[in-house]
Scaffold this motif. Sequence first.
Motif, PDB file in Angstrom:
ATOM      1  N   ASP A   5       0.819  -1.210   0.000  1.00  0.00           N
ATOM      2  CA  ASP A   5       0.000   0.000   0.000  1.00  0.00           C
ATOM      3  C   ASP A   5       0.855   1.263   0.000  1.00  0.00           C
ATOM      4  O   ASP A   5       0.444   2.295  -0.529  1.00  0.00           O
ATOM      5  CB  ASP A   5      -0.927   0.024   1.220  1.00  0.00           C
ATOM      6  CG  ASP A   5      -1.936  -1.106   1.184  1.00  0.00           C
ATOM      7  OD1 ASP A   5      -2.226  -1.603   0.078  1.00  0.00           O
ATOM      8  OD2 ASP A   5      -2.423  -1.501   2.259  1.00  0.00           O
ATOM      9  N   SER A   6       2.029   1.210   0.600  1.00  0.00           N
ATOM     10  CA  SER A   6       2.877   2.397   0.676  1.00  0.00           C
ATOM     11  C   SER A   6       3.796   2.545  -0.532  1.00  0.00           C
ATOM     12  O   SER A   6       4.545   3.515  -0.616  1.00  0.00           O
ATOM     13  CB  SER A   6       3.724   2.345   1.951  1.00  0.00           C
ATOM     14  OG  SER A   6       4.595   1.232   1.911  1.00  0.00           O
ATOM     15  N   LEU A   7       3.744   1.619  -1.452  1.00  0.00           N
ATOM     16  CA  LEU A   7       4.604   1.662  -2.640  1.00  0.00           C
ATOM     17  C   LEU A   7       4.057   2.684  -3.632  1.00  0.00           C
ATOM     18  O   LEU A   7       2.878   2.632  -3.990  1.00  0.00           O
ATOM     19  CB  LEU A   7       4.656   0.279  -3.280  1.00  0.00           C
ATOM     20  CG  LEU A   7       5.770   0.001  -4.260  1.00  0.00           C
ATOM     21  CD1 LEU A   7       7.113   0.026  -3.539  1.00  0.00           C
ATOM     22  CD2 LEU A   7       5.584  -1.340  -4.909  1.00  0.00           C
ATOM     23  N   ALA A  12       5.569   0.675  -8.450  1.00  0.00           N
ATOM     24  CA  ALA A  12       4.700  -0.497  -8.522  1.00  0.00           C
ATOM     25  C   ALA A  12       4.391  -0.901  -9.963  1.00  0.00           C
ATOM     26  O   ALA A  12       4.335  -2.088 -10.281  1.00  0.00           O
ATOM     27  CB  ALA A  12       3.401  -0.234  -7.776  1.00  0.00           C
ATOM     28  N   LEU A  13       4.212   0.078 -10.829  1.00  0.00           N
ATOM     29  CA  LEU A  13       3.849  -0.218 -12.211  1.00  0.00           C
ATOM     30  C   LEU A  13       4.951  -0.965 -12.975  1.00  0.00           C
ATOM     31  O   LEU A  13       4.672  -2.002 -13.581  1.00  0.00           O
ATOM     32  CB  LEU A  13       3.450   1.068 -12.935  1.00  0.00           C
ATOM     33  CG  LEU A  13       2.843   0.882 -14.309  1.00  0.00           C
ATOM     34  CD1 LEU A  13       1.549   0.098 -14.223  1.00  0.00           C
ATOM     35  CD2 LEU A  13       2.609   2.230 -14.959  1.00  0.00           C
ATOM     36  N   VAL A  67      12.589   0.498  -4.148  1.00  0.00           N
ATOM     37  CA  VAL A  67      11.615   1.549  -3.861  1.00  0.00           C
ATOM     38  C   VAL A  67      11.106   1.425  -2.431  1.00  0.00           C
ATOM     39  O   VAL A  67      10.964   2.427  -1.725  1.00  0.00           O
ATOM     40  CB  VAL A  67      10.441   1.489  -4.873  1.00  0.00           C
ATOM     41  CG1 VAL A  67       9.312   2.410  -4.461  1.00  0.00           C
ATOM     42  CG2 VAL A  67      10.935   1.840  -6.260  1.00  0.00           C
ATOM     43  N   LEU A  68      10.878   0.224  -1.979  1.00  0.00           N
ATOM     44  CA  LEU A  68      10.334   0.008  -0.639  1.00  0.00           C
ATOM     45  C   LEU A  68      11.323   0.416   0.446  1.00  0.00           C
ATOM     46  O   LEU A  68      10.938   1.014   1.451  1.00  0.00           O
ATOM     47  CB  LEU A  68       9.947  -1.460  -0.476  1.00  0.00           C
ATOM     48  CG  LEU A  68       9.070  -1.815   0.704  1.00  0.00           C
ATOM     49  CD1 LEU A  68       7.718  -1.137   0.566  1.00  0.00           C
ATOM     50  CD2 LEU A  68       8.897  -3.313   0.779  1.00  0.00           C
ATOM     51  N   GLN A  69      12.604   0.134   0.252  1.00  0.00           N
ATOM     52  CA  GLN A  69      13.605   0.429   1.274  1.00  0.00           C
ATOM     53  C   GLN A  69      14.311   1.757   1.053  1.00  0.00           C
ATOM     54  O   GLN A  69      15.176   2.139   1.841  1.00  0.00           O
ATOM     55  CB  GLN A  69      14.630  -0.703   1.323  1.00  0.00           C
ATOM     56  CG  GLN A  69      14.025  -2.016   1.738  1.00  0.00           C
ATOM     57  CD  GLN A  69      15.033  -3.146   1.704  1.00  0.00           C
ATOM     58  OE1 GLN A  69      16.209  -2.947   1.459  1.00  0.00           O
ATOM     59  NE2 GLN A  69      14.547  -4.352   1.956  1.00  0.00           N
TER      60      GLN A  69
END
Length: 123
Positions: A5-7, A12-13, A67-69
């Motif tokens: 959800d936070s990405l 994400a795409l 991207v997440l980290q």
Amino acid sequence: MNDVDSLPMWGALPAALLLILGGTIVLIGSLGLLRLPSFYQRIHGPAITITLGAGCILIASMIYFSVLQSRPVIHELIITAFVFMTSPVVTMMIMRAAVYRDLRAGRQDMDASAREIFRFPRK
């Protein structure tokens, strides 16, 4: 809250598209493994598609975790390089073993060019 959800959408795409592309390529390779008639034809489907499909999936993983980290994650690049270097070599060794096995067995359904290239010396 879930990590997905936070990405952001810009991360994400491409990850989702690469996962879909990699999964599709691997599926096509596995269908080639099932549908092609001889061993020499069947080996090409997985051999070629495993490299590209696994590369897409690993790059999608690299994008997702980078991207997440919020930092570059390069572990997947090392895995991708290892797969790109070892997959063709392993495929070649499997095919060479099959050719030698067929030559030893005296099979006549081999390709004529393979019989010309791989010949056992006469004793």
